[in-house]
Design an enzyme around this catalytic site. Structure first.
Site, short mmCIF file in Angstrom:
data_model
loop_
_atom_site.label_atom_id
_atom_site.label_comp_id
_atom_site.label_asym_id
_atom_site.label_seq_id
_atom_site.Cartn_x
_atom_site.Cartn_y
_atom_site.Cartn_z
N SER A 255 0.70 -0.99 -0.08
CA SER A 255 -0.15 -0.06 0.14
C SER A 255 0.51 1.35 0.50
CB SER A 255 -0.46 0.04 1.29
OG SER A 255 0.04 0.08 2.11
N LYS A 256 0.06 2.19 -0.41
CA LYS A 256 1.06 3.30 -0.01
C LYS A 256 2.26 3.62 1.25
CE LYS A 256 -2.20 6.52 -2.42
NZ LYS A 256 -3.69 6.67 -2.50
N ARG A 257 1.76 2.98 2.05
CA ARG A 257 3.43 3.44 3.00
C ARG A 257 3.90 3.17 2.99
NH1 ARG A 257 1.34 -0.66 6.87
NH2 ARG A 257 0.22 -1.72 5.51
#
Ligand code: GLU
Length: 488
Positions: A255-257
């Site tokens: 994910s964006k993390r």
């Protein structure tokens, strides 16, 4: 293998093309190309709130950039169109009629509030959480009368209760088995007449003659429902292959993390499409368990679902960067110049049209840069000093020019280079290599002082070649200017 392999990539345009979706697209594309089949692009835009045309266009651009050409799709058409779900309502309506004729659906008049109450009760009892099938028991004439009277209703699939388990052989995961008792009488058409997700997908895959559904395993719980829809329509289900998820290095779903996740972000960071394609291909598939550099032709000649892993793939940004560096170094100077010129123009370092007059100079520059970078966004900072005056960066100034002896190094370099002819790397090197001993300094100290004075930084392409490309006049002027900061 069926005579004519047909696969599809079916993104929902609720965002840009992400690494996971792109990997699914790559596998579908490679599978189609390997088997001389068709690769279909279908836009699943049934969620009106989150689907946008801008996202559709961005997905098309990202696929084109990656080199994933499709044979049928919203932009190129094809025999089984339209290729956007919002334009296929008539096909879902027809399929509903077929289901009615086959007595495979029933209207359900339960209101959302009633359904919620039933769900709560079922939860409290700990029983089957699906719909309790109240309306399945309605006599046909009563149902017809209520429809006639305009009472809102959905259409639900009559799940055949005596069917036995739903079993299919997943081409990646092997035999998959779902007990029929766990499957709800799912809604196929909502009260507003729109098809549900599973109904639309099954109707589309059937009407588009898809032979293999290759998709992420987040869809695996949909597959038994879709199989029941095929059966209810009297159609044969395609083969299924569910791809494992992609994780970040911490074992959580990518994910964006974990950093950039969209294909376009990688393009903008200076990744080459062929390197990203290669990397995506290896996110869950391998040629032989060890080869990491696999070009498009090799991928197409060898891709198969047998070597797709059931385990989650780990997205390793460092490995991708390394691979990108490999691809950059593989380019010929001509190829590298072609990639470099637009970047130089965008950065305002070169006027459009100047590139052809400076081709020889650019060809000489290309290998100096390509051997030192892993991403194309490193090009402009690395070569800026060749195009315009650059300020000497502060860390370089204090680490190098503030050291005793810097002034002597610069002035003697200037003197030696004034006398250097012809102005080419070999002669420049000879002139500068004579200095350290004469000055009683380490070679590195002298060369770093010159590098910082001329390029503004402690890291640059190789020094002697850089000075040649910069030209004598500008080299001497920069040495002179830097003397103002140099320590005695
Ligand atoms: N539109 C779905 C998605 O973007 C894919 C559906 C499918 O492949 O069956 O996740």
């Amino acid at each position: 293998m069926p005579e004519q392999v047909r696969v599809r990539f079916a993104p929902s345009p609720t965002g840009h093309l992400h690494i996971g979706g792109a990997r699914t697209a790559v596998y579908n594309w490679a599978f189609a190309r390997r088997h001389g089949g068709s690769f279909v692009l279908r836009i699943e835009d049934t969620d009106p709130e989150r689907s946008t045309e801008e996202n559709t266009q961005a997905i098309l651009r990202a696929m084109e950039w990656l080199g994933l050409d499709h044979d049928e799709g919203p932009d190129v058409g094809g025999p089984y169109g339209p290729y956007r779900q919002t334009q296929r309502s008539h096909l879902y309506a027809e399929a509903l009629e077929t289901l009615k004729e086959r007595d495979a659906v029933y209207p359900c008049f339960c209101t959302p509030d009633e359904l919620e109450r039933k769900r709560e009760e079922a939860r409290a009892r700990g029983g089957f959480a699906g719909y309790d099938r109240t309306c399945r028991a309605l006599p046909a004439d009563e149902a017809a009368r209520r429809i006639q009277a305009g009472e809102p209703h959905t259409w639900r699939l009559k799940v055949p209760l005596d069917r036995g388990d739903i079993v299919f052989c997943d081409l990646v995961r092997g035999e998959m088995r779902f007990p029929i008792s766990a499957i709800d009488d799912l809604i196929v058409v909502r009260s507003d007449g729109t098809p549900t997700y599973n109904f639309a997908v099954a109707v589309d895959d059937a009407t588009m003659r898809i032979t293999h559904v290759i998709r992420g395993d987040d869809h695996i719980s949909n597959t038994p429902k879709q199989i029941l829809i095929y059966e209810a329509l009297g159609l044969e289900a395609p083969a299924f292959a569910h791809l494992s998820m992609i994780w970040g290095p911490d074992g959580k779903r990518l994910s964006k993390r974990h950093g950039a996740t969209s294909v376009e972000a990688y393009r903008d960071m200076g990744y080459l499409p062929e390197a990203l394609l290669n990397y995506l291909a290896l996110l869950g598939w391998s040629l032989d368990g060890e080869t990491t550099v696999i070009d498009k032709q090799t991928l197409v000649a060898n891709f198969n679902l047998e070597r797709v892993s059931r385990n989650p793939a780990i997205f390793d940004a460092e490995k991708l960067e390394w691979l990108n560096g490999v691809y950059i170094r593989q380019m010929t100077p001509e190829q590298f110049v072609d990639r470099m010129v637009p970047l130089l123009e965008q950065a305002g370092l070169m006027a459009p049209g100047d590139a052809s007059a400076r081709r020889e100079w650019l060809l000489a520059l290309a290998p100096l840069v390509s051997e030192r970078i892993k991403r194309l966004d490193e090009v402009v900072p690395m070569v800026r000093f060749l195009f315009e005056e650059v300020p000497i960066d502060e860390p370089a100034r204090s680490a190098v020019l503030a050291k005793p002896g810097a002034s002597a190094a610069l002035s003697s370099a200037k003197e030696a280079l004034e006398a250097t002819a012809p102005w080419e790397a070999g002669a420049i090197e000879a002139a500068l290599r004579a200095l350290p001993e004469r000055l009683g300094m380490k070679p590195k100290a002298v060369f770093q002082a010159v590098r910082v004075a001329v390029t503004g930084s402690t890291v640059s392409p190789p020094l002697f070649e850089s000075l040649e490309l910069l030209g004598k006049e500008r080299t001497l002027a920069r040495l002179q200017a830097a003397l103002a900061y140099a320590a005695e």
